[in-house]
Design a protein around this motif. Structure first.
Motif, PDB file in Angstrom:
ATOM      1  N   SER A   1     -10.438  -8.101 -12.709  1.00 14.70           N
ATOM      2  CA  SER A   1      -9.163  -8.069 -13.416  1.00 14.70           C
ATOM      3  C   SER A   1      -8.017  -8.139 -12.414  1.00 14.70           C
ATOM      4  O   SER A   1      -8.216  -7.952 -11.210  1.00 14.70           O
ATOM      5  CB  SER A   1      -9.041  -6.787 -14.254  1.00 14.70           C
ATOM      6  OG  SER A   1      -8.814  -5.674 -13.431  1.00 14.70           O
ATOM      7  N   ASP A   2      -6.851  -8.384 -12.919  1.00 15.00           N
ATOM      8  CA  ASP A   2      -5.659  -8.439 -12.072  1.00 15.00           C
ATOM      9  C   ASP A   2      -4.832  -7.159 -12.166  1.00 15.00           C
ATOM     10  O   ASP A   2      -3.885  -6.978 -11.413  1.00 15.00           O
ATOM     11  CB  ASP A   2      -4.786  -9.638 -12.483  1.00 15.00           C
ATOM     12  CG  ASP A   2      -5.496 -10.966 -12.257  1.00 15.00           C
ATOM     13  OD1 ASP A   2      -6.294 -11.027 -11.302  1.00 15.00           O
ATOM     14  OD2 ASP A   2      -5.264 -11.897 -13.051  1.00 15.00           O
ATOM     15  N   TRP A   3      -5.194  -6.297 -13.138  1.00 16.86           N
ATOM     16  CA  TRP A   3      -4.364  -5.105 -13.356  1.00 16.86           C
ATOM     17  C   TRP A   3      -4.718  -3.948 -12.436  1.00 16.86           C
ATOM     18  O   TRP A   3      -3.936  -3.000 -12.286  1.00 16.86           O
ATOM     19  CB  TRP A   3      -4.455  -4.649 -14.812  1.00 16.86           C
ATOM     20  CG  TRP A   3      -5.874  -4.366 -15.285  1.00 16.86           C
ATOM     21  CD1 TRP A   3      -6.705  -5.220 -15.902  1.00 16.86           C
ATOM     22  CD2 TRP A   3      -6.595  -3.131 -15.140  1.00 16.86           C
ATOM     23  NE1 TRP A   3      -7.906  -4.631 -16.171  1.00 16.86           N
ATOM     24  CE2 TRP A   3      -7.872  -3.342 -15.723  1.00 16.86           C
ATOM     25  CE3 TRP A   3      -6.294  -1.891 -14.588  1.00 16.86           C
ATOM     26  CZ2 TRP A   3      -8.837  -2.340 -15.751  1.00 16.86           C
ATOM     27  CZ3 TRP A   3      -7.255  -0.888 -14.627  1.00 16.86           C
ATOM     28  CH2 TRP A   3      -8.521  -1.123 -15.202  1.00 16.86           C
ATOM     29  N   MET A   4      -5.888  -3.992 -11.796  1.00 15.23           N
ATOM     30  CA  MET A   4      -6.285  -2.868 -10.955  1.00 15.23           C
ATOM     31  C   MET A   4      -5.499  -2.856  -9.651  1.00 15.23           C
ATOM     32  O   MET A   4      -5.477  -3.830  -8.908  1.00 15.23           O
ATOM     33  CB  MET A   4      -7.786  -2.955 -10.642  1.00 15.23           C
ATOM     34  CG  MET A   4      -8.274  -1.849  -9.700  1.00 15.23           C
ATOM     35  SD  MET A   4      -7.942  -0.177 -10.313  1.00 15.23           S
ATOM     36  CE  MET A   4      -8.984  -0.140 -11.767  1.00 15.23           C
TER      37      MET A   4
ATOM     38  N   VAL B   1     -16.357   1.698 -13.329  1.00 19.53           N
ATOM     39  CA  VAL B   1     -15.209   1.136 -14.046  1.00 19.53           C
ATOM     40  C   VAL B   1     -14.142   0.662 -13.059  1.00 19.53           C
ATOM     41  O   VAL B   1     -13.553  -0.412 -13.202  1.00 19.53           O
ATOM     42  CB  VAL B   1     -14.626   2.164 -15.035  1.00 19.53           C
ATOM     43  CG1 VAL B   1     -13.283   1.680 -15.596  1.00 19.53           C
ATOM     44  CG2 VAL B   1     -15.602   2.418 -16.170  1.00 19.53           C
ATOM     45  N   LEU B   2     -13.884   1.480 -12.032  1.00 17.87           N
ATOM     46  CA  LEU B   2     -12.878   1.113 -11.025  1.00 17.87           C
ATOM     47  C   LEU B   2     -13.281  -0.158 -10.279  1.00 17.87           C
ATOM     48  O   LEU B   2     -12.454  -1.046 -10.030  1.00 17.87           O
ATOM     49  CB  LEU B   2     -12.672   2.264 -10.047  1.00 17.87           C
ATOM     50  CG  LEU B   2     -11.974   3.514 -10.605  1.00 17.87           C
ATOM     51  CD1 LEU B   2     -11.937   4.611  -9.554  1.00 17.87           C
ATOM     52  CD2 LEU B   2     -10.572   3.184 -11.079  1.00 17.87           C
TER      53      LEU B   2
ATOM     54  N   GLY C   1     -12.832  -3.107 -12.515  1.00 19.98           N
ATOM     55  CA  GLY C   1     -11.411  -3.446 -12.599  1.00 19.98           C
ATOM     56  C   GLY C   1     -10.921  -4.159 -11.362  1.00 19.98           C
ATOM     57  O   GLY C   1     -10.098  -5.093 -11.434  1.00 19.98           O
TER      58      GLY C   1
ATOM     59  N   GLY D   1      -5.990   2.993  -9.475  1.00 21.39           N
ATOM     60  CA  GLY D   1      -7.301   3.486  -9.048  1.00 21.39           C
ATOM     61  C   GLY D   1      -7.252   4.932  -8.604  1.00 21.39           C
ATOM     62  O   GLY D   1      -8.117   5.743  -8.963  1.00 21.39           O
TER      63      GLY D   1
END
Length: 640
Positions: free
Chosen positions: A586-589, A578-579, A582, A594
């Protein structure tokens, strides 16, 4: 230097833990950033030293171990100044490895103890006919040896002259001594408890039955030494994958920080601690419930066992002969007198059956005994208060021309069918008392065996050195799948190999020196805590206090531990995936998100593992038990 650092791993773990506590104390209590960062940096450097050495040693033999990934991840965490992660990961890794290694480091001193109790000297007949003491290695096949009361039989051989009671517990595991006379076989390592015999050496040294026991233990233990820990097998694929992903990210993005972030996100903190915390929690639960599990390999194998093989004496049975049945043929008025005479004569003997009789009679008036005559292999005849009292087996009664009523003959047949050793007492040529003595089945064993079946043990087998009739009776009483008697240690080992070759995963439960080869050879060796040190050291699982009820708990516990380990691996790997998703899509990680998720995953696997501390074997309700039995019955009917 490498050896020195690795030798101080435990001390480094303790110091690292102390520095982490000190750092967080400085951060939260003193608001001192210098103390916080300094303590964690030192903890990281100390902690990574032994891990980096192990990684280097693994790389030298072309193995990308989990130590490699931990080392790179910690270095990456330090480079991006995430000292909390670097310090905590190294501590968790070292502490988890320590806890697991502690359970695995049970020294196997079985071979040493076996050799210590092996006979070292023998009385060998010289050319002039006299017997002289020689070293056991100076005995050759065909030599004539003298064995006296209390001595160990030095070789496998045949009795030439004399007669006596021999305790063969070290070979057959049976507690009741057997009578050996002219023409019968004797085994090295057994004890002559009464009498004097001369034997001819048939097998000497490593060729004796006792020597083969030692060899079997050595071979079986060597065959287990190649086992790998599960986490290392998994890391064979996991570790290179994380490294490749980090390199690919760097190649495509040219963003070194992102690549290091990938390494940190892929740091196997939850994976590293997940399996050890499951093992340690499970092992702790077992210890509190009378079960000693010797490591993660044991847990994995035990959880998949489908066949359990039992030794009889001391395992399914108590191991001490006891009076099980009695019949009196005199009047009620003379009963106390008869028992008094019997006890008085039995006090003249040190035979285990005599001890069982005395224990059953208890305190009684002692009468003077004169003219005691020991009839070897049959019993004792003596005069008590002017009466001729004969105590022994049926052969002695025949010698004494004792009168046996039709009822007594029926009782003798019935007692023998029930697996008893018989002690008959005749007074002045008339049978007065018949006593049946046998080893008693452990209380509650039958119920515990049913629990094992519900846990997945399809085959329950008993292998014993006792006669087939007695073994069949025990098996019938307990509902076992198979029963085999008259088996020497090598026969038991051969039978276990057969089952393993047939694809069965075999656990063996025993308690004696004679069980050591089978305990070592089986996929899982389980020793009773009251057994010999050899059996305990050779085994993988020890049932402390010899409580048979702990066996079902142990099997259910290992199944729960194995399931818990898989859950933790899924949690750890799932979070990492998942990490990474992300980070890449994605841009949110971010690093902080983390790290938060990563630490939560560590916390999650720890909590999941700690659940095992409260594990209890579920006892099915009477109704569910009946339903299961009805289901099994209907399945059998359908098959028929």
């Amino acid at each position: 230097m490498q050896r020195y650092i690795l030798g101080k791993k435990n001390m480094i773990t303790v110091i690292s833990g102390f520095l982490i506590i000190l750092g967080f104390f400085g951060h939260f209590a003193l608001d001192n950033a210098t103390l916080f960062n300094g303590a964690l940096i030192i903890a990281s450097i100390l902690g990574i030293a032994p891990i980096a050495i192990q990684a280097y040693q693994a790389l030298k033999v072309k193995v990308v171990s989990i130590d490699v990934l931990v080392t790179i991840a910690v270095v990456g965490a330090v480079l991006i100044q995430n000292y909390e992660e670097s310090a905590i990961v190294t501590f968790l890794f070292l502490f988890g490895a320590y806890l697991e290694q502690r359970s695995l480091n049970k020294t196997r001193s079985a071979i040493k103890e076996l050799t210590e109790i092996a006979p070292e000297r023998a009385l060998k007949q010289a050319a002039d006919g006299e017997f002289e003491e020689v070293d056991i290695f100076d005995v050759d096949e065909g030599d004539i040896l003298l064995v006296r009361t209390g001595s160990s039989i030095p070789v496998d051989g045949t009795v030439l002259t004399g007669e006596g009671y021999i305790n063969e517990a070290s070979i057959t595991g049976e507690s009741v001594p057997v009578t050996k006379g002219e023409g019968l076989d004797v085994f090295a390592g057994t004890i002559l408890e009464n009498g004097t015999i001369q034997i001819q050496a048939d097998r000497v040294g490593e060729d004796t039955t006792f020597g083969r026991i030692i060899e079997l233990v050595e071979d079986a233990q060597d065959s287990k030494s190649e086992a790998e820990r599960f986490i290392d097998r998994f890391s064979k694929y996991y570790t290179p994958a994380v490294l490749i992903i980090a390199v690919v990210i760097w190649l495509f993005t040219q963003n070194i920080e992102m690549a290091i972030t990938a390494l940190v996100l892929g740091c196997p903190g939850a994976l590293v601690i997940g399996v050890p915390v499951s093992n340690v929690s499970g092992i702790g639960n077992g210890a509190r419930n009378g079960v000693l599990l010797k490591g993660s390999e044991v847990i994995n194998d035990f959880s998949r066992v489908d066949t359990i093989v039992f030794d009889k004496t001391g395992t399914l049975t108590v191991g001490n002969p006891e009076v099980s049945e009695k019949a009196f043929y005199g009047t009620e008025a003379e009963k106390d007198t008869i028992l008094s005479y019997l006890a008085s004569v039995e006090r003249e003997s040190d035979h285990p059956l005599a001890k069982a009789v005395l224990a059953d009679i208890g305190k009684t008036e002692a009468s003077p005994v004169t003219g005691t005559e020991v009839v070897k292999g049959e019993g004792i005849v003596a005069m008590v208060n002017g009466h001729r009292v004969a105590v022994g087996n049926a052969a002695l009664m025949e010698r004494e021309d004792a009168i046996l009523s039709p009822q007594a003959k029926k009782d003798i047949t019935r007692f023998e069918k029930n697996g008893n050793s018989l002690v008959l007492t005749a007074i002045d040529g008339e049978l007065k008392v018949l006593i049946g003595i046998r080893d008693q089945v452990r209380p509650g064993v039958k119920q515990e065996l049913q629990k094992l079946k519900r846990l997945g043990a399809k085959n329950l087998v008993v292998l014993s050195g006792d006669n087939q009739g007695t073994v069949d009776l025990v098996a019938g009483e307990l509902g076992l799948t198979e029963a085999h008697g008259n088996m020497l240690p090598e026969d038991k080992s051969a039978y276990i190999k057969e089952m393993q070759n047939a694809g069965q995963i075999v656990a063996f439960v025993g308690d004696g020196i004679n069980d050591s080869p089978s305990l070592a050879l089986a996929d899982i060796g389980i020793a009773m805590g009251s057994g010999t040190d050899v059996a305990i050291e050779t085994s993988d699982v020890v049932l402390m206090k010899s409580d048979f009820s702990h066996l079902a708990h142990a099997m259910g516990l290992t199944q729960s531990i194995a399931s818990n380990m898989k859950q933790n691996i899924v949690i750890a790997v799932g979070v990492v995936l998942v990490l990474f998703a992300g980070l890449l899509f994605s841009d949110w990680m971010s690093m902080s998100i983390g790290m938060l998720v990563h630490e939560l995953s560590v916390f999650a696997v720890i909590l999941n593992g700690v659940r095992l501390l409260s594990y209890r074997l579920k006892t099915p309700s009477p109704q569910s038990t009946r339903n299961a039995e009805e289901k099994r019955s209907s399945q059998l009917d359908a098959q028929q």
